[in-house]
Enzyme design. Structure first.
Site, PDB file in Angstrom:
ATOM      1  N   ARG A   2       0.852  -1.193   0.000  1.00 57.83           N
ATOM      2  CA  ARG A   2       0.000   0.000   0.000  1.00 57.83           C
ATOM      3  C   ARG A   2       0.885   1.240   0.000  1.00 57.83           C
ATOM      4  NH1 ARG A   2      -2.542   2.679   5.323  1.00 57.83           N
ATOM      5  NH2 ARG A   2      -2.720   4.721   4.348  1.00 57.83           N
ATOM      6  N   HIS A  58      -2.995  10.843   1.121  1.00 65.63           N
ATOM      7  CA  HIS A  58      -2.426  10.617   2.450  1.00 65.63           C
ATOM      8  C   HIS A  58      -1.836  11.946   2.929  1.00 65.63           C
ATOM      9  CE1 HIS A  58      -0.844   7.255   5.239  1.00 65.63           C
ATOM     10  NE2 HIS A  58      -0.542   8.399   5.831  1.00 65.63           N
ATOM     11  N   GLU A  75      -7.332   8.096   6.759  1.00 66.90           N
ATOM     12  CA  GLU A  75      -7.660   8.726   8.043  1.00 66.90           C
ATOM     13  C   GLU A  75      -8.217  10.145   7.911  1.00 66.90           C
ATOM     14  OE1 GLU A  75      -4.421   8.431  10.829  1.00 66.90           O
ATOM     15  OE2 GLU A  75      -4.423   6.247  10.774  1.00 66.90           O
ATOM     16  N   ASN A 105      -6.928   1.382  10.145  1.00 65.00           N
ATOM     17  CA  ASN A 105      -5.637   1.656  10.776  1.00 65.00           C
ATOM     18  C   ASN A 105      -5.870   1.631  12.273  1.00 65.00           C
ATOM     19  OD1 ASN A 105      -4.695   2.220   8.227  1.00 65.00           O
ATOM     20  ND2 ASN A 105      -4.411   4.424   8.569  1.00 65.00           N
ATOM     21  N   TYR A 147      -3.717   1.449  16.189  1.00 68.00           N
ATOM     22  CA  TYR A 147      -2.504   1.343  17.008  1.00 68.00           C
ATOM     23  C   TYR A 147      -2.836   1.169  18.482  1.00 68.00           C
ATOM     24  CZ  TYR A 147      -0.074   2.945  12.829  1.00 68.00           C
ATOM     25  OH  TYR A 147       0.408   3.044  11.544  1.00 68.00           O
ATOM     26  N   GLU A 196      -2.904  -0.483   8.467  1.00 71.17           N
ATOM     27  CA  GLU A 196      -1.784   0.042   9.252  1.00 71.17           C
ATOM     28  C   GLU A 196      -1.869  -0.513  10.651  1.00 71.17           C
ATOM     29  OE1 GLU A 196      -1.065   4.245   9.683  1.00 71.17           O
ATOM     30  OE2 GLU A 196      -1.462   4.585   7.553  1.00 71.17           O
TER      31      GLU A 196
HETATM   32  C1  FCB Z   1      -1.069   6.942  10.994  1.00 71.03           C
HETATM   33  C2  FCB Z   1      -0.726   7.572   9.662  1.00 71.03           C
HETATM   34  C3  FCB Z   1       0.612   7.125   9.109  1.00 71.03           C
HETATM   35  C4  FCB Z   1       1.673   7.015  10.183  1.00 71.03           C
HETATM   36  C5  FCB Z   1       1.165   6.205  11.346  1.00 71.03           C
HETATM   37  C6  FCB Z   1       2.187   6.016  12.444  1.00 71.03           C
HETATM   38  O1  FCB Z   1      -1.994   7.713  11.665  1.00 71.03           O
HETATM   39  O2  FCB Z   1      -1.719   7.249   8.714  1.00 71.03           O
HETATM   40  O3  FCB Z   1       0.969   8.032   8.108  1.00 71.03           O
HETATM   41  O4  FCB Z   1       2.125   8.244  10.543  1.00 71.03           O
HETATM   42  O5  FCB Z   1       0.018   6.812  11.878  1.00 71.03           O
END
Ligand code: FCB
Length: 468
Positions: A95, A139, A184, A305, A307, A364
Site C-alpha cells: 500500500r 495521504h 484517516e 488503521n 494502534y 496500518e
Molecule cells: C497513521 C498515519 C501514518 C503514520 C502512522 C504512524 O496515523 O496514517 O501516516 O504516521 O500513523
C-alpha cells in the site's frame, strides 16, 4: 517516549517463542506493508513537483528537530531497492499513496508528465515482483495551491479531488485495481483544522463541520469515478478507529463525542448513509438535498488503521467538545508513547466488522520506536516483535470470534518522516541510516518474513489436505 516525569517508559510485552498466532486466519490472507508518499519519497523539488501543505509546514520549522520531507527515504530514486526488500519479505501487497502535487503541481489543471511517469515506473516494478499494488489517493499531502484556495474548507474541493481521481484512474487503472480514496480523514480534518497542534488549527466548529462534509462528498465522487473508469476495481477507504475510553467517569459524554468525531464521522455516512449523533445536527446546516446519497456509494472493503485506544477528557472549549486525557499509569506504552493494548485491537476489529458488514483489511498497525543499530550494525527490535506478535494474535482472536478480516499491512516498510515527530520516531521493519540512506532490515523484518512464509505454507497445506 519520555513521560512527563522524565522517565523513559518501556513496554512490558515480551515476545514468546513458538508458533505464529495465525491459526484462525482465513486462507489466502494478504500480508502487506504500507507507506505514504510524503513520508518516504523526498525529491520534493524534482521533476516538476509542486509544494504540498506538509512542505510549507515543515519549512516553517514546525517539525521536531526542524526536520523536513525534502529527502526523507529518497524513495523517489531508491524505489527498486525498496521493492526488493518487499520481495525478500514475501509480502503479497504494497500500500502506497500518490503525491497529488507531484502529478498535479497546482492541484488541478495541467498534469505533470514526469511525476506521472514516476508512478508508472513504481507500479510496473511492483507488479513485476508479483506484489499487488494498493493505491491510496490521499495521504495528507494536499497541494499548497489548493490550500491557498481554501482546501477542504470549500465545496470546490469536491471538484478538485474528482479531477485528480480521474487522472489517476485513467493513468493507472489498467494495472492497479485496489484503490482507497482517503487515509484517516478524521485525523487530517480534526488535527489539520480542529485541534491542530497550535500551529495549523484554524477552525471554528462550523469550519470543521463543513470540511468533514466536503471530504465525505469528495470521497463519494471519487468512488463513482473509480468505479466507472477502472474495470475490476476493488474500492475502499482507510479509517483510524479506536475505542474512546473516558479518563474519568466525568468524561463519559466527552468519550461519546470523541467516538462520533474520531471514529464515525466518515465511515458512518460513507458505509451506512448517515451521520452519527451529535454530528448529524451540526452538519445539517451544510447538508444539501441528495448529499448523503452522493457520499454513500457501494464499497468493497473497510480499511482499518489501528494502534491503540484514545483516552478522552471533557473539554467544552475545543471545537469538537472533547480533549485528550491521561492513560492509566499501569498500561505499557511504545517508546513514542502510544498505549499497547492488543485487546482494544481485537475489540475494534469485531466492532468494525459488525458495524460496516464488509471484509476488513488492517492497512496500518505498527510500533513507533527509537531503534539504533548495535556495534555490529544490527537492529534487534525485540519490542516491535513482541508488539506484532501480540497484535497479530489479537487479530487471530477477533477472527475466531467472527470478525471478517482478510489482510494485515505493517506500518511501515521503512523508518520514515513521522509527521510532526520528523525522523525521531521509527516505525520501520527496515532501519534507515538517514546520513547514508542505507537500508538495514531489523530483526522484526526477519520475524515478519518467517510469519508470511509460515502462512503461505499453511495455505499450501490446506490446498493438498483440504484442512487447516
Ligand atoms: C497513521 C498515519 C501514518 C503514520 C502512522 C504512524 O496515523 O496514517 O501516516 O504516521 O500513523
Amino acid at each position: 517516549m519520555i513521560a512527563a516525569d522524565g522517565v523513559v517508559q518501556r513496554p512490558v510485552l515480551k515476545a514468546t517463542s513458538g508458533a505464529f498466532p495465525i491459526g484462525r486466519l482465513p486462507r489466502n490472507f494478504i500480508w502487506g506493508v504500507s507507506t505514504s508518499s510524503f513520508q518516504i519519497e523526498g525529491a520534493t523539488q524534482e521533476d516538476g513537483r509542486g509544494p504540498s501543505v506538509w512542505d510549507t509546514h515543515a519549512h516553517k520549522g514546525a517539525i521536531a528537530n526542524h526536520d523536513t520531507g525534502d529527502v526523507a527515504c529518497d524513495h523517489y530514486h531508491r524505489y527498486p531497492e525498496d521493492i526488493a526488500l518487499m520481495q525478500q519479505l514475501g509480502a503479497n501487497a504494497y500500500r502506497f499513496s500518490v503525491s497529488w502535487p507531484r502529478v498535479l503541481p497546482q492541484g488541478r489543471g495541467t498534469p505533470n508528465e514526469r511525476g506521472l511517469a514516476f508512478y508508472d515506473r513504481l507500479i510496473d516494478a511492483i507488479l513485476a515482483t508479483n506484489i499487488e499494488p494498493w493505491l491510496c489517493l490521499y495521504h495528507w499531502d494536499l497541494p499548497q495551491a489548493l490550500d491557498d484556495l481554501g482546501g477542504w474548507t470549500t465545496r470546490d474541493c469536491i471538484e478538485w479531488f474528482s479531477e485528480y481521481a480521474t487522472l489517476i484512474a485513467d493513468r493507472y487503472g489498467d494495472r492497479v485495481k485496489r484503490f482507497a480514496t482517503f487515509n484517516e480523514p478524521s485525523i487530517f480534518t480534526l488535527f489539520g483544522l480542529g485541534f491542530g497542534n497550535g500551529k495549523r488549527a484554524v477552525a471554528s466548529s462550523e469550519v470543521l463541520h463543513r470540511s468533514i462534509h466536503y471530504v465525505n462528498l469528495a470521497h463519494g465522487a471519487a468512488v463513482d469515478i473509480l468505479r466507472a473508469r477502472v474495470a475490476g476495481s476493488s474500492i475502499g477507504v482507510i479509517h483510524n478507529y479506536q475505542p474512546c475510553i473516558p479518563s474519568t467517569a466525568a468524561d463519559a459524554e466527552a468519550a461519546k463525542r470523541c467516538d462520533a468525531y474520531w471514529n464515525k464521522a466518515f465511515p458512518d455516512p460513507q458505509y451506512l448513509g448517515r451521520y452519527p449523533e451529535p454530528l448529524d445536527r451540526s452538519i445539517e446546516s451544510v447538508l444539501q438535498p441528495g448529499d448523503l446519497a452522493r457520499i454513500s456509494k457501494p464499497l468493497d472493503w473497510f480499511g482499518l488503521n489501528h494502534y491503540s485506544p484514545v483516552f478522552v477528557s471533557d473539554n467544552r472549549e475545543s471545537v469538537a467538545g472533547f480533549g485528550f486525557g491521561e492513560r492509566p499509569a499501569e498500561i505499557p506504552v511504545t517508546p513514542n508513547g502510544w498505549p499497547i493494548m492488543p485487546h482494544a485491537f481485537e475489540e475494534t476489529l469485531l466492532t468494525v466488522s459488525k458495524r460496516y458488514s464488509l471484509p476488513v483489511y488492517v492497512l496500518e498497525n505498527g510500533f513507533g520506536g527509537t531503534d539504533t543499530p548495535d556495534v555490529n550494525g544490527a537492529v534487534d527490535d525485540t519490542d516491535r516483535i513482541a508488539f506484532m506478535q501480540a497484535y497479530i494474535g489479537a487479530m487471530n482472536d477477533a477472527v475466531a470470534k467472527g470478525a471478517d478480516v482478510r489482510g494485515y499491512f505493517v506500518w511501515s516498510l521503512l523508518d520514515n518522516f513521522e509527521w510532526d515527530a520528523g525522523y525521531s520516531v521509527r516505525f520501520g521493519l527496515t532501519y534507515i541510516d538517514y546520513a547514508t540512506q542505507r537500508r538495514v532490515p531489523k530483526a522484526s523484518f526477519a520475524w515478519y518474513r518467517d510469519l508470511i512464509k509460515t502462512a503461505r505454507a499453511n495455505d499450501a497445506g490446506f490446498k493438498t489436505s483440504g484442512k487447516r
